[in-house]
Write a protein that holds these residues in place. Structure first.
Motif, PDB file in Angstrom:
ATOM      1  N   ILE A  25     -42.502  11.522  73.283  1.00 48.44           N
ATOM      2  CA  ILE A  25     -41.313  10.729  73.629  1.00 48.44           C
ATOM      3  C   ILE A  25     -40.932  10.958  75.090  1.00 48.44           C
ATOM      4  N   ALA A  26     -40.974  12.198  75.544  1.00 51.69           N
ATOM      5  CA  ALA A  26     -40.653  12.498  76.949  1.00 51.69           C
ATOM      6  C   ALA A  26     -41.623  11.783  77.891  1.00 51.69           C
ATOM      7  N   ALA A  27     -42.905  11.745  77.529  1.00 51.82           N
ATOM      8  CA  ALA A  27     -43.903  11.077  78.370  1.00 51.82           C
ATOM      9  C   ALA A  27     -43.707   9.560  78.362  1.00 51.82           C
ATOM     10  N   LEU A  28     -43.188   9.024  77.258  1.00 56.18           N
ATOM     11  CA  LEU A  28     -42.982   7.573  77.155  1.00 56.18           C
ATOM     12  C   LEU A  28     -41.711   7.107  77.864  1.00 56.18           C
ATOM     13  N   LEU A  29     -40.794   8.017  78.151  1.00 53.24           N
ATOM     14  CA  LEU A  29     -39.544   7.624  78.820  1.00 53.24           C
ATOM     15  C   LEU A  29     -39.859   7.001  80.167  1.00 53.24           C
ATOM     16  N   ASP A  30     -39.308   5.829  80.400  1.00 53.37           N
ATOM     17  CA  ASP A  30     -39.523   5.097  81.643  1.00 53.37           C
ATOM     18  C   ASP A  30     -38.470   5.540  82.656  1.00 53.37           C
ATOM     19  N   PRO A  31     -38.864   6.283  83.700  1.00 58.84           N
ATOM     20  CA  PRO A  31     -37.865   6.798  84.647  1.00 58.84           C
ATOM     21  C   PRO A  31     -37.079   5.695  85.356  1.00 58.84           C
ATOM     22  N   GLU A  32     -37.652   4.536  85.479  1.00 55.87           N
ATOM     23  CA  GLU A  32     -36.962   3.424  86.146  1.00 55.87           C
ATOM     24  C   GLU A  32     -36.247   2.508  85.156  1.00 55.87           C
ATOM     25  N   THR A  33     -36.409   2.763  83.885  1.00 62.53           N
ATOM     26  CA  THR A  33     -35.859   1.929  82.806  1.00 62.53           C
ATOM     27  C   THR A  33     -36.121   0.434  83.043  1.00 62.53           C
ATOM     28  N   ARG A  34     -37.348   0.132  83.385  1.00 60.58           N
ATOM     29  CA  ARG A  34     -37.732  -1.260  83.633  1.00 60.58           C
ATOM     30  C   ARG A  34     -38.164  -1.971  82.352  1.00 60.58           C
ATOM     31  N   GLU A  35     -38.730  -1.206  81.423  1.00 57.89           N
ATOM     32  CA  GLU A  35     -39.241  -1.795  80.199  1.00 57.89           C
ATOM     33  C   GLU A  35     -38.428  -1.316  79.017  1.00 57.89           C
ATOM     34  N   HIS A  36     -38.199  -2.200  78.061  1.00 58.19           N
ATOM     35  CA  HIS A  36     -37.429  -1.831  76.872  1.00 58.19           C
ATOM     36  C   HIS A  36     -38.228  -0.820  76.052  1.00 58.19           C
ATOM     37  N   PRO A  37     -37.554   0.163  75.485  1.00 59.96           N
ATOM     38  CA  PRO A  37     -38.247   1.149  74.665  1.00 59.96           C
ATOM     39  C   PRO A  37     -39.074   0.544  73.523  1.00 59.96           C
ATOM     40  N   ARG A  38     -38.672  -0.591  72.996  1.00 60.24           N
ATOM     41  CA  ARG A  38     -39.463  -1.230  71.936  1.00 60.24           C
ATOM     42  C   ARG A  38     -40.851  -1.597  72.454  1.00 60.24           C
ATOM     43  N   GLY A  79     -39.564   9.241  58.573  1.00 62.69           N
ATOM     44  CA  GLY A  79     -39.955   8.167  59.481  1.00 62.69           C
ATOM     45  C   GLY A  79     -40.877   7.151  58.849  1.00 62.69           C
ATOM     46  N   LEU A  80     -41.569   7.532  57.786  1.00 56.80           N
ATOM     47  CA  LEU A  80     -42.477   6.599  57.111  1.00 56.80           C
ATOM     48  C   LEU A  80     -41.740   5.456  56.414  1.00 56.80           C
ATOM     49  N   ALA A  81     -40.434   5.582  56.248  1.00 56.08           N
ATOM     50  CA  ALA A  81     -39.645   4.477  55.699  1.00 56.08           C
ATOM     51  C   ALA A  81     -39.699   3.270  56.639  1.00 56.08           C
ATOM     52  N   ASP A  82     -39.838   3.514  57.930  1.00 57.98           N
ATOM     53  CA  ASP A  82     -40.000   2.461  58.938  1.00 57.98           C
ATOM     54  C   ASP A  82     -40.980   2.962  59.990  1.00 57.98           C
ATOM     55  N   PRO A  83     -42.284   2.943  59.676  1.00 60.11           N
ATOM     56  CA  PRO A  83     -43.258   3.530  60.605  1.00 60.11           C
ATOM     57  C   PRO A  83     -43.314   2.847  61.966  1.00 60.11           C
ATOM     58  N   LEU A  84     -42.963   1.566  62.025  1.00 58.01           N
ATOM     59  CA  LEU A  84     -42.994   0.882  63.322  1.00 58.01           C
ATOM     60  C   LEU A  84     -41.775   1.227  64.179  1.00 58.01           C
ATOM     61  N   GLY A  85     -40.714   1.689  63.564  1.00 60.33           N
ATOM     62  CA  GLY A  85     -39.522   2.084  64.312  1.00 60.33           C
ATOM     63  C   GLY A  85     -39.420   3.577  64.554  1.00 60.33           C
ATOM     64  N   ALA A  86     -40.325   4.343  63.969  1.00 56.74           N
ATOM     65  CA  ALA A  86     -40.233   5.803  64.038  1.00 56.74           C
ATOM     66  C   ALA A  86     -40.314   6.336  65.456  1.00 56.74           C
ATOM     67  N   HIS A  87     -41.036   5.669  66.338  1.00 59.58           N
ATOM     68  CA  HIS A  87     -41.099   6.093  67.739  1.00 59.58           C
ATOM     69  C   HIS A  87     -40.040   5.368  68.576  1.00 59.58           C
ATOM     70  N   GLU A  88     -39.746   4.137  68.201  1.00 57.86           N
ATOM     71  CA  GLU A  88     -38.808   3.332  68.981  1.00 57.86           C
ATOM     72  C   GLU A  88     -37.391   3.901  68.959  1.00 57.86           C
ATOM     73  N   VAL A  89     -36.894   4.284  67.798  1.00 55.63           N
ATOM     74  CA  VAL A  89     -35.510   4.760  67.690  1.00 55.63           C
ATOM     75  C   VAL A  89     -35.291   6.052  68.494  1.00 55.63           C
ATOM     76  N   PRO A  90     -36.155   7.073  68.355  1.00 57.88           N
ATOM     77  CA  PRO A  90     -35.958   8.254  69.210  1.00 57.88           C
ATOM     78  C   PRO A  90     -36.107   7.943  70.703  1.00 57.88           C
TER      79      PRO A  90
END
Length: 175
Positions: A25-38, A79-90
């Motif tokens: 999650i830390a590596a995926l954080l966009d420092p410029e917040t240019r792209e939506h987390p989804r 997180g398996l209740a919504d596997p596609l959102g499990a990374h997006e929400v955090p």
């Protein structure tokens, strides 16, 4: 507030991902917040070898859904209740936390630039779903008291999508 601190808080609090996924999650954080987390989370799930169609079906996913084996390995049973959102929400929660942390870090510069006109930081809740975050709405604080980290009693799955902006009294220096 660092990216890893924001990611660790989101992963630990939400419980959708295993603790070691905080580095992802830390590596995926966009420092410029240019792209939506989804979009970022989707790109992450697309990368790598995809799980079998039978596994997707067992998870309640469509055949054309993207879910890589490394991404699936990071997801907890909750997180398996919504596997596609499990990374997006955090990722969303960590993004909001990081943005708030950066804003509060600007306090010294704002005080220098604005002088008496800088009152503090005003909290603004963007979504009304979480009572804990709603309590912050309209609250004005100085940097050390600003709620950079989400409240401990956020409801399950809350992305803590409240903002912090400078509150300025434009008439402060007028006699």
């Amino acid at each position: 507030m660092t990216a890893i601190e924001a990611a660790q808080e989101a992963v630990t609090t939400l419980g959708l991902l295993r603790a070691e996924a905080a580095t992802t999650i830390a590596a995926l954080l966009d420092p410029e917040t240019r792209e939506h987390p989804r979009a970022i989370a989707t790109a992450y799930r697309k990368a790598g070898e995809q799980v079998l169609d039978s596994e997707k079906r067992a998870l309640g996913l469509r055949k054309n859904a993207f879910l890589s084996q490394p991404a699936l390995a990071e997801i907890t049973p909750l997180g398996l209740a919504d596997p596609l959102g499990a990374h997006e929400v955090p990722l969303l929660r960590a993004t909001f936390t990081l943005i708030r942390g950066r804003r509060v870090a600007e306090q010294g510069a704002l005080e220098t630039q604005l002088g008496n006109a800088f009152i503090g930081f005003k909290h603004e809740t963007l979504s009304r779903e979480c009572p804990a975050c709603n309590r912050l709405d309209g609250r004005v604080t100085r940097g050390p008291d600003a709620a950079v980290l989400p409240p401990s009693d956020c409801i399950a799955g809350c992305t803590a999508n409240y903002g912090i902006r400078p509150k300025i009294d434009y008439l402060a220096d007028i006699n």
